[in-house]
Design a protein around this motif. Structure first.
Motif, PDB file in Angstrom:
ATOM      1  N   THR A 105       0.810  -1.215   0.000  1.00  0.00           N
ATOM      2  CA  THR A 105       0.000   0.000   0.000  1.00  0.00           C
ATOM      3  C   THR A 105       0.847   1.270   0.000  1.00  0.00           C
ATOM      4  O   THR A 105       0.315   2.365   0.144  1.00  0.00           O
ATOM      5  N   GLU A 106       2.161   1.123  -0.152  1.00  0.00           N
ATOM      6  CA  GLU A 106       3.031   2.284  -0.306  1.00  0.00           C
ATOM      7  C   GLU A 106       3.916   2.084  -1.526  1.00  0.00           C
ATOM      8  O   GLU A 106       4.251   0.950  -1.884  1.00  0.00           O
ATOM      9  N   PRO A 107       4.281   3.171  -2.204  1.00  0.00           N
ATOM     10  CA  PRO A 107       5.139   3.021  -3.386  1.00  0.00           C
ATOM     11  C   PRO A 107       6.506   2.478  -3.005  1.00  0.00           C
ATOM     12  O   PRO A 107       7.055   2.828  -1.960  1.00  0.00           O
ATOM     13  N   LEU A 108       7.028   1.614  -3.861  1.00  0.00           N
ATOM     14  CA  LEU A 108       8.307   0.965  -3.584  1.00  0.00           C
ATOM     15  C   LEU A 108       9.327   1.339  -4.661  1.00  0.00           C
ATOM     16  O   LEU A 108       8.961   1.695  -5.785  1.00  0.00           O
ATOM     17  N   ASP A 109      10.596   1.245  -4.304  1.00  0.00           N
ATOM     18  CA  ASP A 109      11.683   1.504  -5.238  1.00  0.00           C
ATOM     19  C   ASP A 109      12.411   0.199  -5.537  1.00  0.00           C
ATOM     20  O   ASP A 109      12.680  -0.592  -4.626  1.00  0.00           O
ATOM     21  N   MET A 110      12.736   0.001  -6.807  1.00  0.00           N
ATOM     22  CA  MET A 110      13.499  -1.184  -7.200  1.00  0.00           C
ATOM     23  C   MET A 110      14.972  -0.847  -7.261  1.00  0.00           C
ATOM     24  O   MET A 110      15.368   0.216  -7.742  1.00  0.00           O
ATOM     25  N   ILE A 111      15.783  -1.771  -6.775  1.00  0.00           N
ATOM     26  CA  ILE A 111      17.238  -1.644  -6.819  1.00  0.00           C
ATOM     27  C   ILE A 111      17.777  -2.946  -7.388  1.00  0.00           C
ATOM     28  O   ILE A 111      17.345  -4.032  -7.001  1.00  0.00           O
ATOM     29  N   GLY A 112      18.715  -2.837  -8.322  1.00  0.00           N
ATOM     30  CA  GLY A 112      19.243  -4.045  -8.940  1.00  0.00           C
ATOM     31  C   GLY A 112      20.748  -4.041  -9.061  1.00  0.00           C
ATOM     32  O   GLY A 112      21.380  -2.982  -9.152  1.00  0.00           O
ATOM     33  N   ASP A 113      21.335  -5.224  -9.040  1.00  0.00           N
ATOM     34  CA  ASP A 113      22.758  -5.411  -9.291  1.00  0.00           C
ATOM     35  C   ASP A 113      22.922  -5.796 -10.757  1.00  0.00           C
ATOM     36  O   ASP A 113      22.352  -6.797 -11.213  1.00  0.00           O
ATOM     37  N   VAL A 114      23.718  -5.009 -11.479  1.00  0.00           N
ATOM     38  CA  VAL A 114      23.852  -5.169 -12.927  1.00  0.00           C
ATOM     39  C   VAL A 114      25.325  -5.315 -13.288  1.00  0.00           C
ATOM     40  O   VAL A 114      26.177  -4.582 -12.769  1.00  0.00           O
ATOM     41  N   VAL A 115      25.614  -6.247 -14.180  1.00  0.00           N
ATOM     42  CA  VAL A 115      26.981  -6.410 -14.685  1.00  0.00           C
ATOM     43  C   VAL A 115      27.003  -6.066 -16.168  1.00  0.00           C
ATOM     44  O   VAL A 115      25.963  -5.963 -16.819  1.00  0.00           O
ATOM     45  N   GLY A 116      28.211  -5.878 -16.687  1.00  0.00           N
ATOM     46  CA  GLY A 116      28.351  -5.600 -18.110  1.00  0.00           C
ATOM     47  C   GLY A 116      28.283  -4.136 -18.473  1.00  0.00           C
ATOM     48  O   GLY A 116      28.158  -3.793 -19.659  1.00  0.00           O
ATOM     49  N   LEU A 117      28.349  -3.256 -17.483  1.00  0.00           N
ATOM     50  CA  LEU A 117      28.294  -1.819 -17.755  1.00  0.00           C
ATOM     51  C   LEU A 117      29.676  -1.178 -17.753  1.00  0.00           C
ATOM     52  O   LEU A 117      29.810  -0.008 -18.091  1.00  0.00           O
ATOM     53  N   ASP A 118      30.694  -1.946 -17.354  1.00  0.00           N
ATOM     54  CA  ASP A 118      32.057  -1.425 -17.288  1.00  0.00           C
ATOM     55  C   ASP A 118      32.981  -2.285 -18.139  1.00  0.00           C
ATOM     56  O   ASP A 118      32.580  -3.340 -18.663  1.00  0.00           O
TER      57      ASP A 118
END
Length: 318
Positions: free
Chosen positions: A127-140
């Protein structure tokens, strides 16, 4: 039969459109982490739940009569032009107004269901807005270097490879589930995960502790419907079985009864069957793609496949 479908966006619309052909008792449990487009603007300006995916679920379950279809079309209509309303969907603004007046998201959605003639129910996963956080590879330059990306839109469009996602709530690090959504999953006869954006629409439900526990412990049958094609950015290069591997990584205790996939979207059926068996699931391959819309499921064909899966599984459950 009481059915709960979890997801967001176009994938959830497809599953809801199929499920309403099977039973009138359908509850949609919708992700609330969207931070883009009209939903993102309303969320930032008013501090409300992002309404877009909730609106799409309401439209998918709207009554099939003239009145319900009219309201569904109005809900989905977007304003044009270049002014302050440009890009906003009418349904987003109506839900935002109801949220400001009534404060209770569940009450708001129940009112909207009555307006559209929805026979089932639409609920937020929180019932409250949530934020997504992700671990990503391949950007460096180092392919194994992990970078943290925040936001649903950023994760869905990253050119890197998403490894893991988690949720953050403004009020607390641990997101809190909507109690009615937990109750719906606990009391369901069938729970459906997917199709949809895997990391940003399907997996988020497993990242809310109470909802995760309900999905693991419910006595309902659990079906997973796989996407037809990998999603650019989010799951680019993913095989069908990799979707199941990621599901298992985020919810090791989750057991599944059946995995449904389009027969033409699975290049190596034996690998998919092996991955599904690790979840305790039977693999069912069928023709469920919409012939005229690439990457979209055909609701009627998906409904027929779900019916066949239910009948086939019932024979084994006896």
């Amino acid at each position: 039969m009481r059915v709960v479908a979890l997801g967001g966006g176009h994938g959830l619309q497809a599953s809801l459109s199929a499920l309403r052909r099977i039973t009138p008792d359908v509850t949609a449990v919708v992700t609330v982490a969207d931070d883009g487009g009209s939903s993102g603007r309303l969320r930032r300006e008013l501090g409300l739940l992002p309404p877009g995916d909730l609106r799409k679920a309401l439209a998918a379950l709207a009554d099939g009569g003239d009145e319900g279809q009219l309201w569904s079309e109005v809900f989905q209509h977007r304003f044009g032009g270049s002014g302050a309303l440009a890009g906003h969907a009418v349904g987003n603004l109506l839900l935002a107004g109801l949220l400001e007046v009534l404060q209770d998201p569940v009450e708001v959605l129940d009112h909207a269901c009555r307006l559209l003639g929805v026979r089932g129910r639409v609920l937020p996963m929180s019932t409250e807005p949530l934020d997504m956080i992700g671990d990503v590879v391949g950007l460096d330059s180092d392919p194994d270097s992990v970078r943290t990306i925040r936001g649903q839109v950023a994760l869905a469009s990253t050119p890197g490879r998403v490894k893991q996602v988690r949720l953050h709530a403004n009020s607390d690090d641990q997101p809190t589930a909507c109690p009615q959504a937990v109750e719906a999953v606990t009391d369901a006869d069938l729970v459906l995960l997917g199709p949809g954006s895997w990391f940003t629409s399907v997996l988020p439900h497993l990242l809310v502790p109470e909802l995760h526990e309900a999905l693991v412990t419910t006595s309902a049958k659990r079906f997973v419907v796989l996407n037809l094609i990998p999603q650019p950015g989010e799951t680019a290069g993913f095989s069908p079985e990799q979707h199941l591997d990621v599901l298992s990584q985020h919810a090791p205790r989750l057991k599944v009864d059946a995995v449904l996939a389009d027969v033409d979207s699975v290049p190596t059926p034996d690998r998919l069957r092996s991955a599904a068996s690790k979840l305790g699931a039977q693999t069912l391959l069928d023709e469920i793609a919409a012939p005229a819309v690439p990457g979209r499921h055909d609701p009627q064909a998906l409904a027929a496949s779900l019916r066949a899966a239910l009948e086939r599984r019932r024979d084994q459950w006896r």
